[in-house]
Write a protein that holds these residues in place. Structure first.
Motif, PDB file in Angstrom:
ATOM      1  N   ALA A 114     -11.650 -22.199   2.178  1.00  0.00           N
ATOM      2  CA  ALA A 114     -11.694 -23.606   1.614  1.00  0.00           C
ATOM      3  C   ALA A 114     -12.866 -23.944   0.946  1.00  0.00           C
ATOM      4  CB  ALA A 114     -11.287 -24.711   2.905  1.00  0.00           C
ATOM      5  N   CYS A 115     -12.411 -24.846  -0.214  1.00  0.00           N
ATOM      6  CA  CYS A 115     -13.853 -25.163  -0.950  1.00  0.00           C
ATOM      7  C   CYS A 115     -14.721 -26.161  -0.298  1.00  0.00           C
ATOM      8  CB  CYS A 115     -13.467 -25.918  -2.375  1.00  0.00           C
ATOM      9  SG  CYS A 115     -12.302 -24.435  -3.104  1.00  0.00           S
ATOM     10  N   SER A 116     -14.239 -26.853   0.868  1.00  0.00           N
ATOM     11  CA  SER A 116     -14.902 -27.831   1.706  1.00  0.00           C
ATOM     12  C   SER A 116     -14.933 -27.716   3.034  1.00  0.00           C
ATOM     13  CB  SER A 116     -14.400 -29.139   1.191  1.00  0.00           C
ATOM     14  OG  SER A 116     -13.143 -29.591   1.770  1.00  0.00           O
ATOM     15  N   ARG A 117     -15.712 -28.195   3.808  1.00  0.00           N
ATOM     16  CA  ARG A 117     -15.636 -27.970   5.329  1.00  0.00           C
ATOM     17  C   ARG A 117     -14.512 -28.815   5.897  1.00  0.00           C
ATOM     18  NH1 ARG A 117     -21.103 -28.603   4.498  1.00  0.00           N
ATOM     19  NH2 ARG A 117     -21.254 -30.703   5.189  1.00  0.00           N
ATOM     20  N   TRP A 118     -14.203 -29.942   5.008  1.00  0.00           N
ATOM     21  CA  TRP A 118     -12.945 -30.774   5.740  1.00  0.00           C
ATOM     22  C   TRP A 118     -11.642 -30.182   5.412  1.00  0.00           C
ATOM     23  CZ3 TRP A 118      -9.435 -32.370   1.974  1.00  0.00           C
ATOM     24  CH2 TRP A 118      -8.361 -33.176   2.543  1.00  0.00           C
ATOM     25  N   LEU A 119     -11.469 -29.331   4.061  1.00  0.00           N
ATOM     26  CA  LEU A 119     -10.209 -28.713   3.970  1.00  0.00           C
ATOM     27  C   LEU A 119     -10.052 -27.495   5.060  1.00  0.00           C
ATOM     28  CD1 LEU A 119      -7.667 -28.419   2.369  1.00  0.00           C
ATOM     29  CD2 LEU A 119      -8.717 -26.865   0.732  1.00  0.00           C
ATOM     30  N   ALA A 120     -11.492 -26.628   5.258  1.00  0.00           N
ATOM     31  CA  ALA A 120     -11.264 -25.736   6.292  1.00  0.00           C
ATOM     32  C   ALA A 120     -10.785 -26.204   7.658  1.00  0.00           C
ATOM     33  CB  ALA A 120     -12.664 -24.992   6.526  1.00  0.00           C
ATOM     34  N   GLY A 121     -11.407 -27.308   7.872  1.00  0.00           N
ATOM     35  CA  GLY A 121     -10.804 -27.904   9.322  1.00  0.00           C
ATOM     36  C   GLY A 121      -9.327 -28.160   9.377  1.00  0.00           C
ATOM     37  N   GLU A 122      -8.848 -28.672   8.102  1.00  0.00           N
ATOM     38  CA  GLU A 122      -7.333 -28.924   8.002  1.00  0.00           C
ATOM     39  C   GLU A 122      -6.589 -27.650   8.238  1.00  0.00           C
ATOM     40  OE1 GLU A 122      -5.794 -32.318   7.208  1.00  0.00           O
ATOM     41  OE2 GLU A 122      -7.515 -32.455   8.829  1.00  0.00           O
ATOM     42  N   ALA A 123      -7.265 -26.656   7.425  1.00  0.00           N
ATOM     43  CA  ALA A 123      -6.448 -25.514   7.436  1.00  0.00           C
ATOM     44  C   ALA A 123      -6.393 -24.690   8.846  1.00  0.00           C
ATOM     45  CB  ALA A 123      -7.111 -24.466   6.437  1.00  0.00           C
ATOM     46  N   LYS A 124      -7.378 -24.894   9.657  1.00  0.00           N
ATOM     47  CA  LYS A 124      -7.405 -24.230  11.050  1.00  0.00           C
ATOM     48  C   LYS A 124      -6.529 -25.180  11.861  1.00  0.00           C
ATOM     49  CE  LYS A 124     -12.100 -22.831  10.625  1.00  0.00           C
ATOM     50  NZ  LYS A 124     -13.744 -22.652  10.779  1.00  0.00           N
ATOM     51  N   ALA A 125      -6.365 -26.211  11.601  1.00  0.00           N
ATOM     52  CA  ALA A 125      -5.406 -27.094  12.520  1.00  0.00           C
ATOM     53  C   ALA A 125      -4.005 -26.790  12.234  1.00  0.00           C
ATOM     54  CB  ALA A 125      -5.548 -28.491  12.293  1.00  0.00           C
ATOM     55  N   SER A 126      -3.676 -26.065  11.096  1.00  0.00           N
ATOM     56  CA  SER A 126      -2.052 -25.721  10.648  1.00  0.00           C
ATOM     57  C   SER A 126      -1.729 -24.731  11.456  1.00  0.00           C
ATOM     58  CB  SER A 126      -2.152 -25.314   9.248  1.00  0.00           C
ATOM     59  OG  SER A 126      -1.016 -24.719   9.012  1.00  0.00           O
ATOM     60  N   THR A 127      -0.449 -24.935  12.071  1.00  0.00           N
ATOM     61  CA  THR A 127       0.187 -23.895  12.749  1.00  0.00           C
ATOM     62  C   THR A 127       0.597 -22.731  11.891  1.00  0.00           C
ATOM     63  OG1 THR A 127       2.118 -25.072  12.440  1.00  0.00           O
ATOM     64  CG2 THR A 127       0.818 -25.456  14.641  1.00  0.00           C
ATOM     65  N   LEU A 128       0.887 -22.909  10.461  1.00  0.00           N
ATOM     66  CA  LEU A 128       1.186 -21.743   9.837  1.00  0.00           C
ATOM     67  C   LEU A 128       0.295 -20.728   9.684  1.00  0.00           C
ATOM     68  CD1 LEU A 128       3.299 -20.902   7.581  1.00  0.00           C
ATOM     69  CD2 LEU A 128       2.083 -22.218   5.876  1.00  0.00           C
TER      70      LEU A 128
END
Length: 425
Positions: free
Chosen positions: A191-205
């Motif tokens: 992810a290009c930002s820490r925020w998006l990385a956090g969202e991605a890690k929370a994805s069940t996918l």
């Protein structure tokens, strides 16, 4: 190491800009990177365009038609979602076979299908996927706009679909296809930002996948401070006013926040009438002429510009850059402005507060608060130490977003991906 970067477009859009900059950064730091695109627009020999233009167009149109049908022939969200049901099988290409690492970027709108990505994974080559938005971690959307269902078991009842979707709607169908695609395969998501990385890690996918954050790079040899007076003269902008700059690929994009900028400017004039003659706004981007009437200040529509050196002139002409986006990852425009020594103002959303250090190199305004956006613009233009803000912005870019710093971080990810491949063999 031979890296094949795959992106839909060579030049159009923020992901294309970032992918190009990464390719250049890798090549400048000893790696061998090429880029594979659907829409090739230059003669750059490091960029390979897909053959069969009519076939590529058919992939794009077929996906749009399928979405249009599911939207009951409404155009409202026609380009807000992607289902990746059509695309090219790139595994047959020589560039793919020669690569050590496959690096996906923004591959929507007929570039790659989910079936095509499955074939890439089945090839056994290490795959890295840079997320420029949340789509790889959701069913069909690029902007979740507050929806959290992708974190709690799977996308469904999608707000982009007629009637708010259903339990087994199109979003859920594509989410399950993505889940099947990733099953038994390891992919490295960046992810290009820490925020998006956090969202991605929370994805069940994406549960169980490798996810980390690496920013986009920028060439500080191109994006750098120049003489402001000369920049204004070359851009035909006034030399005796304070200039607010707004930049967007499409200035009319509602998610870029022109409505909030308009409200903020009106508040500035209401509270400080003298500013009407002291301040103006420059708008860089497509359809700029359509939004200038929304602004109470004298406004200058500069249109769409693709040449980096011309863009640098525009940044250097500004006193402050503003991006009141409603959703952002790690915007290239803020990075570009900061590299040119221009203080930035933006909302506290996405990766923006990772870039703008509040009252050190700009101002982070409360989300969707036009009044605070106005205060940020006023503070930068009238109260701050402009020289100090400029120097802090340049230092931030040099430390965090330089080509060498970002390239080395990606090389580490590539090596991890190669190590996992060799371990499994």
């Amino acid at each position: 190491m031979r890296v094949l970067i795959i992106n839909t477009s060579e030049k159009n859009g923020g992901a294309a800009v970032a992918a190009n900059r990464l390719m250049e950064a890798l090549n400048n730091n000893g790696e061998k990177a090429k880029m594979l695109v659907r829409d090739k627009s230059t003669s750059n020999i490091s960029v390979v365009g897909l053959k069969g233009r009519l076939w590529q167009r058919w992939h794009f149109l077929w996906e749009r038609w399928c979405i249009f049908f599911r939207l009951y022939f409404s155009r409202e969200h026609l380009f807000a979602v992607d289902i990746a049901n059509a695309g090219t099988d790139v595994t047959r290409l020589r560039e793919f076979k020669e690569a050590d690492v496959i690096h996906l970027h923004w591959v929507n709108q007929g570039m790659l299908s989910l079936r095509g990505i499955r074939r890439i994974l089945a090839s056994g080559k290490p795959v890295v996927w840079t997320m420029h938005d949340i789509w790889p971690a959701t069913g069909i959307c690029h902007l979740t706009l507050g929806c959290t269902r992708f974190k709690t078991g799977g996308c469904r009842y999608c707000k982009y679909l007629p009637g708010g979707g259903s339990q087994s709607d199109l979003a859920n169908k594509i989410w399950r296809r993505k889940k099947d695609m990733l099953q038994h395969h390891t992919m490295f998501f960046v992810a290009c930002s820490r925020w998006l990385a956090g969202e991605a890690k929370a994805s069940t996918l994406l549960k169980g996948q490798h996810i980390e954050s690496i920013p986009n790079p920028i060439d500080t040899r191109v994006y750098r401070p120049t003489d402001r007076r000369e920049a204004r003269r070359q851009c035909s902008l006034p030399e005796d006013k304070r200039i607010i700059l707004f930049v967007s690929q499409r200035a009319t994009n509602p998610y870029k926040g022109m409505d909030y900028l308009s409200s903020a400017c009106k508040k500035l004039i209401a509270d400080h009438p003298e500013m009407k003659d002291e301040v103006c706004v420059a708008v860089l981007g497509g359809h700029a002429e359509e939004v200038v009437d929304m602004l109470p200040f004298k406004a200058y529509p500069l249109g769409y510009v693709s040449d980096d050196r011309e863009i640098v002139k525009v940044y250097n002409a500004a006193d402050v850059f503003v991006l009141p986006s409603l959703s952002e990852n790690l915007p290239n425009t803020i990075m570009e402005a900061m590299a040119c020594g221009v203080p930035c103002v933006g909302f506290n959303v996405g990766g923006i507060p990772e870039m703008i250090d509040h009252k050190r190199n700009g101002y982070v305004a409360a989300y969707k608060m036009a009044g605070d956006l106005a205060e940020g613009l006023r503070w930068v233009l009238y109260e701050s130490d402009a020289q100090s803000l400029s120097e802090c912005a340049i230092r931030k870019v040099s430390a965090c977003y330089s080509q060498q710093a970002v390239a080395m971080k990606y090389v580490e990810v590539y090596n991890q991906a190669l190590a996992v491949k060799h371990y499994r063999l």
